[in-house]
Design an enzyme around this catalytic site. Structure first.
Site, short mmCIF file in Angstrom:
data_model
loop_
_atom_site.label_atom_id
_atom_site.label_comp_id
_atom_site.label_asym_id
_atom_site.label_seq_id
_atom_site.Cartn_x
_atom_site.Cartn_y
_atom_site.Cartn_z
N SER A 30 0.82 -1.22 0.00
CA SER A 30 0.00 0.00 0.00
C SER A 30 0.85 1.27 0.00
O SER A 30 0.40 2.30 -0.50
CB SER A 30 -0.94 -0.01 1.21
OG SER A 30 -0.21 -0.08 2.41
N THR A 31 2.06 1.21 0.55
CA THR A 31 2.93 2.40 0.53
C THR A 31 3.58 2.54 -0.84
O THR A 31 3.61 3.65 -1.41
CB THR A 31 4.00 2.30 1.64
OG1 THR A 31 3.39 1.81 2.83
CG2 THR A 31 4.64 3.65 1.92
N LYS A 96 10.41 -7.67 5.56
CA LYS A 96 9.52 -7.50 4.43
C LYS A 96 8.82 -8.83 4.12
O LYS A 96 9.22 -9.87 4.60
CB LYS A 96 10.30 -7.02 3.19
CG LYS A 96 10.65 -5.54 3.30
CD LYS A 96 11.32 -5.00 2.04
CE LYS A 96 10.57 -5.24 0.77
NZ LYS A 96 9.18 -4.73 0.77
N GLU A 105 11.04 -9.04 -4.39
CA GLU A 105 11.50 -7.77 -3.81
C GLU A 105 12.99 -7.84 -3.47
O GLU A 105 13.73 -6.88 -3.70
CB GLU A 105 10.70 -7.45 -2.55
CG GLU A 105 9.26 -7.05 -2.84
CD GLU A 105 8.41 -6.90 -1.60
OE1 GLU A 105 7.44 -6.15 -1.64
OE2 GLU A 105 8.70 -7.56 -0.58
N LYS A 123 6.03 1.60 11.26
CA LYS A 123 7.00 0.58 10.81
C LYS A 123 8.40 0.80 11.39
O LYS A 123 9.27 -0.05 11.22
CB LYS A 123 7.10 0.61 9.28
CG LYS A 123 5.78 0.60 8.54
CD LYS A 123 5.08 -0.72 8.67
CE LYS A 123 3.82 -0.81 7.84
NZ LYS A 123 4.01 -0.70 6.41
C1 5RP Z 1 5.29 -6.93 0.42
C2 5RP Z 1 6.08 -6.07 1.34
C3 5RP Z 1 5.54 -4.72 1.61
O1 5RP Z 1 6.48 -3.77 1.23
C4 5RP Z 1 5.26 -4.61 3.07
O2 5RP Z 1 4.37 -5.64 3.43
C5 5RP Z 1 4.67 -3.25 3.44
O3 5RP Z 1 3.39 -3.15 2.88
P1 5RP Z 1 2.48 -1.89 3.17
O4 5RP Z 1 3.14 -0.71 2.56
O5 5RP Z 1 1.15 -2.24 2.53
O6 5RP Z 1 2.35 -1.76 4.68
O7 5RP Z 1 7.11 -6.42 1.85
O8 5RP Z 1 5.85 -8.22 0.34
#
Ligand code: 5RP
Length: 232
Positions: A30-31, A96, A105, A123
């Site tokens: 989402s970020t 992650k 990733e 975070k």
């Molecule tokens: C996906 C990830 C994302 O970057 C992590 O979960 C953060 O997600 P969000 O921005 O939705 O909190 O590692 O595998």
């Protein structure tokens, strides 16, 4: 949604690192979605970049927003990757994989000249481990691998690990883009992330784990009215 302003402000700050002509790793979650949207606006205004998505989800998002993509097999150099994280500590170490995209990733982050992490303040942690550590494993033998993952966590001083298979709302195991399962490992505290990363990497059946160590050079934590930038 909670934290959206902070996420957006982190993504706005990350845009400062983007230059014309770059090949960009596009993160998942989402970020990272905010970053993809902001990037799309710049592309519409004439910015020339090519994206390398870290998941099928991000590929669809980027395509829908008209960002030119480069097949990963054709990548020569990735100048910059911008991605989210589930946790980032004071040394730039990350957890992650909350979105199950950790394998792609990590491949993309590791191949990048510069990884920028964008996140909301929830975070940013003192010590990694409150967020359950995702570990991607082969479907074959996953119950055996789960026991070995438990042993590896114990052996790297995680006091009381709890290893569980990630399942969807239908009760079925989540399958990653690579066709694997995810084990979510509740650790509470990971006292030595480097030792845990090494221990997990040694377990047959572990495809990749969600500890990103020495990969993030910049961590941007968004706030209500801006962002703080941490360099490592
Ligand atoms: C996906 C990830 C994302 O970057 C992590 O979960 C953060 O997600 P969000 O921005 O939705 O909190 O590692 O595998």
């Amino acid at each position: 949604m909670a934290g959206e302003v902070e996420k957006r402000n982190a993504a706005i700050a990350a845009m400062e690192f983007v230059e014309d002509g770059m090949t960009l790793g596009l993160g998942t979650g989402s970020t990272a979605k905010h970053f993809v949207e902001l990037l799309a606006d710049e592309v519409a205004d004439g910015l020339i970049v090519r994206g390398v998505p870290t998941s099928a989800q991000t590929q669809r998002l980027a395509e829908a927003h008209g960002i030119p993509l480069l097949p990963v097999e054709q990548v020569q150099q990735i100048h910059l990757t911008v991605d989210g994280a589930d946790e980032a500590d004071g040394q730039g170490q990350l957890i992650k994989g909350g979105g199950a995209a950790l394998l792609r990733e990590k491949i993309i982050a590791n191949a990048s000249d510069h990884m920028v992490v964008i996140a909301d303040p929830s975070k940013h942690v003192e010590t990694l481990g409150v967020f359950p550590l995702p570990v991607e494993v082969t479907q074959f033998g996953f119950t055996i691998t789960a026991k070995k993952v438990f042993d590896a966590l114990k052996g790297s001083d995680v006091a009381r690990p709890n290893v569980g298979l990630r399942q969807g709302n239908d009760g079925q195991p989540i399958i990653t883009d690579g066709g694997n399962y995810i084990l979510d490992c509740k650790c509470a505290v990971i006292p030595d992330a480097g030792a845990t990363a090494r221990a997990l990497a040694n377990v047959p059946g572990v495809v990749e784990h969600g500890l990103f160590i020495g990969l993030a050079r910049t961590v941007i934590i968004g706030s209500q009215d801006g962002a703080s930038i941490f360099e490592y």
